[in-house]
Design a protein around this motif. Structure first.
Motif, short mmCIF file in Angstrom:
data_model
loop_
_atom_site.label_atom_id
_atom_site.label_comp_id
_atom_site.label_asym_id
_atom_site.label_seq_id
_atom_site.Cartn_x
_atom_site.Cartn_y
_atom_site.Cartn_z
N MET A 186 6.52 4.19 10.28
CA MET A 186 5.41 3.87 9.38
C MET A 186 4.90 2.46 9.66
O MET A 186 5.67 1.56 9.98
CB MET A 186 5.88 3.97 7.91
CG MET A 186 4.79 3.62 6.89
SD MET A 186 5.36 3.63 5.17
CE MET A 186 5.65 5.37 4.91
N ASP A 187 3.60 2.26 9.54
CA ASP A 187 2.99 0.96 9.72
C ASP A 187 3.48 -0.01 8.65
O ASP A 187 3.63 0.35 7.48
CB ASP A 187 1.47 1.11 9.63
CG ASP A 187 0.77 -0.23 9.70
OD1 ASP A 187 0.31 -0.68 8.63
OD2 ASP A 187 0.70 -0.79 10.80
N LEU A 188 3.74 -1.28 9.07
CA LEU A 188 4.29 -2.27 8.14
C LEU A 188 3.37 -2.49 6.95
O LEU A 188 3.82 -2.51 5.80
CB LEU A 188 4.55 -3.57 8.90
CG LEU A 188 5.31 -4.67 8.15
CD1 LEU A 188 6.15 -5.49 9.13
CD2 LEU A 188 4.36 -5.60 7.40
N ARG A 223 4.06 -1.38 -3.29
CA ARG A 223 3.60 -2.38 -4.25
C ARG A 223 3.54 -1.90 -5.70
O ARG A 223 4.07 -2.60 -6.59
CB ARG A 223 2.23 -2.93 -3.83
CG ARG A 223 1.79 -4.09 -4.69
CD ARG A 223 0.35 -4.49 -4.48
NE ARG A 223 0.05 -5.69 -5.22
CZ ARG A 223 -0.11 -5.77 -6.53
NH1 ARG A 223 0.00 -4.67 -7.28
NH2 ARG A 223 -0.37 -6.92 -7.13
N PRO A 224 2.90 -0.76 -6.00
CA PRO A 224 2.76 -0.40 -7.42
C PRO A 224 4.08 -0.35 -8.18
O PRO A 224 4.20 -0.92 -9.27
CB PRO A 224 2.08 0.97 -7.36
CG PRO A 224 1.34 0.97 -6.06
CD PRO A 224 2.23 0.20 -5.12
N ARG A 225 5.07 0.34 -7.61
CA ARG A 225 6.35 0.46 -8.33
C ARG A 225 7.09 -0.86 -8.39
O ARG A 225 7.68 -1.21 -9.41
CB ARG A 225 7.23 1.52 -7.67
CG ARG A 225 6.76 2.93 -7.92
CD ARG A 225 7.79 3.95 -7.52
NE ARG A 225 8.99 3.87 -8.36
CZ ARG A 225 10.05 4.64 -8.20
NH1 ARG A 225 10.09 5.52 -7.23
NH2 ARG A 225 11.09 4.52 -9.00
N VAL A 226 7.08 -1.62 -7.29
CA VAL A 226 7.83 -2.87 -7.26
C VAL A 226 7.23 -3.89 -8.22
O VAL A 226 7.95 -4.52 -9.01
CB VAL A 226 7.89 -3.43 -5.82
CG1 VAL A 226 8.54 -4.81 -5.82
CG2 VAL A 226 8.66 -2.49 -4.91
N VAL A 227 5.91 -4.07 -8.18
CA VAL A 227 5.28 -5.05 -9.07
C VAL A 227 5.45 -4.63 -10.53
O VAL A 227 5.70 -5.46 -11.40
CB VAL A 227 3.79 -5.22 -8.72
CG1 VAL A 227 3.06 -6.03 -9.78
CG2 VAL A 227 3.65 -5.92 -7.36
N SER A 234 2.00 -1.69 1.18
CA SER A 234 0.98 -1.25 0.22
C SER A 234 1.50 -0.11 -0.65
O SER A 234 1.26 -0.08 -1.87
CB SER A 234 -0.27 -0.80 0.99
OG SER A 234 -1.25 -0.31 0.11
N GLU A 235 2.21 0.84 -0.05
CA GLU A 235 2.71 1.98 -0.82
C GLU A 235 3.82 1.56 -1.78
O GLU A 235 3.98 2.15 -2.85
CB GLU A 235 3.23 3.06 0.13
CG GLU A 235 2.11 3.76 0.89
CD GLU A 235 2.62 4.87 1.78
OE1 GLU A 235 3.86 5.03 1.87
OE2 GLU A 235 1.80 5.58 2.39
#
Length: 404
Positions: free
Chosen positions: A1-3, A11-15, A8-9
């Protein structure tokens, strides 16, 4: 997978997880940004087994360190250096589950204490990670003004002590409505221009993703399912909304072969599930209207009389100019241009809508179909003077040119 894609994928859960635990939106975003920067050299050396878990642990460590440094500065004593990451830390980072706090964060960003005009931008900024520059373009604002709006909203969350929690079900009627209204407004911004800027399509995709997330997390609320269906039906038609010259194409004239069958199927399943719950609402009706437009793919005709019926039902929930003008266009298709013009004149406050682009565009089209060429030309000129988006401008100019 691209870094970049992996970051980006994640981000929503982590933030969301960071924000809920830290109760600080700015610190959560800053910690994730630092973790992302650290991931670039680290992942090039060795790709982690679970990139999201790696980012979660790295951001959490940085957030705690930032809080510790702040406390030390207040005490005016030297700070101890942060311990180096150990192999054991990396094993934990690869397996530590990330709590899914996205729903909680959406409710925080859409809290009634936040100004209504700031909720959509704050949600898309914090939950989706859209840049301030991108949001400013989407909402037709200067970037400093958008930054100020988001900053004020974050300050309100902090100063008002907004709880980082999903409210109890007894509070959902008002709170959930604020969430749904926020996402509906956000999507309206993305849908307004048929062409969209290159980043606009991504903006629409974020609302598509968020509405789907809500449907997954709150599957027993009809309006949640209705909104998710509405966005899917509308996005299904996006590839057909422009002709080769870049002009807007009305739904009834679109190339059905360009419609996205997968999204249509998803929307239909969501709308059926909403109907099974037995409580109709405005977003379900709007989704139903879009669904009837899409039914032309199977029947070959647009059921305009049925669309008028749904607008009649929608007017019970939203007796506003938007509903009235759209209903008048549908009446014009179902019963003739004269009936459509009469319906348009009956819209509450129609005399005050002369500086509203959708009203002038609707009047122009109905007058043209009624053979009132001078009235149609005047309305097309009025609509063009109101600054339509490029795709709509091309369409209106083309219609005006056909009158001469």
């Amino acid at each position: 997978m691209d870094l970049g894609r992996a970051i980006s994928e994640a981000r929503p859960r982590v933030v969301a997880a960071l924000a809920v635990r830290l109760r600080d939106l700015d610190l959560a975003e800053e910690a994730f940004a630092e973790a992302s920067a650290a991931a670039v050299p680290a992942w090039r050396a060795q790709w982690p087994r679970d990139p999201a878990a790696w980012l979660w642990r790295a951001a959490w460590r940085r957030a705690l360190d930032a809080k510790r440094r702040a406390a030390v500065r207040r005490r005016l004593t030297p700070d101890d250096p942060q311990p180096a990451s150990t192999p054991e830390d990396e094993v934990i980072a690869a397996s530590d589950p990330i709590p899914d706090e996205r729903l909680r964060l959406i409710f925080v960003c859409c809290h009634p204490a936040i100004a209504a005009d700031a909720r959509a931008a704050l949600t898309l900024k914090v939950v989706c990670g859209l840049s301030t520059e991108r949001l400013a373009r989407a909402f037709l604002m200067a970037e400093p003004a958008m930054l100020q709006r988001i900053t004020r909203a974050k300050r309100k969350i902090r100063d008002a002590g907004v709880p980082f929690e999903v409210p109890g079900r007894e509070m959902w009627p008002d709170r959930l409505e604020a969430v749904l209204a926020t996402l509906e407004i956000a999507y309206a911004q993305a849908y307004e221009d048929a062409a969209l800027a290159s980043d606009g399509a991504g903006f629409a995709q974020e609302v598509l993703r968020l509405s789907g997330l809500l449907a997954e997390l709150i599957p027993r609320e009809g309006e949640v399912l209705g909104l998710a269906a509405l966005v899917r039906f509308a996005e299904a038609r996006r590839p057909a909304r422009l002709d080769p010259a870049g002009a807007m194409v009305p739904p009834a004239e679109q190339d059905m072969g360009l419609w996205r069958g997968g999204l249509i199927g998803e929307g239909a399943r969501l709308l059926d599930a909403a109907a099974d719950l037995g409580a109709t609402g405005p977003r379900q009706l709007l989704a139903g209207i879009h669904g009837l437009h899409l039914s032309r793919r199977d029947t070959g005709v647009t059921p305009w009389a049925a669309i008028v019926g749904l607008y009649d039902a929608l007017a019970l929930f939203r007796p506003d100019a938007v509903t009235g003008v759209n209903r008048a266009v549908a009446v014009g298709e179902a019963s003739g241009a004269a009936a459509g013009l009469a319906s348009l004149d009956a819209v509450p406050g129609a005399g005050r809508l002369t500086n509203w682009l959708p009203y002038q565009a609707a009047r122009a089209g109905l007058c043209e179909r009624a053979g009132l060429r001078e009235d149609a030309a005047a309305a097309y000129h009025a609509a063009l003077a109101l600054g339509p988006a490029p795709a709509e401008r091309l369409y209106l100019e083309r219609r005006l040119g056909a009158l001469t």
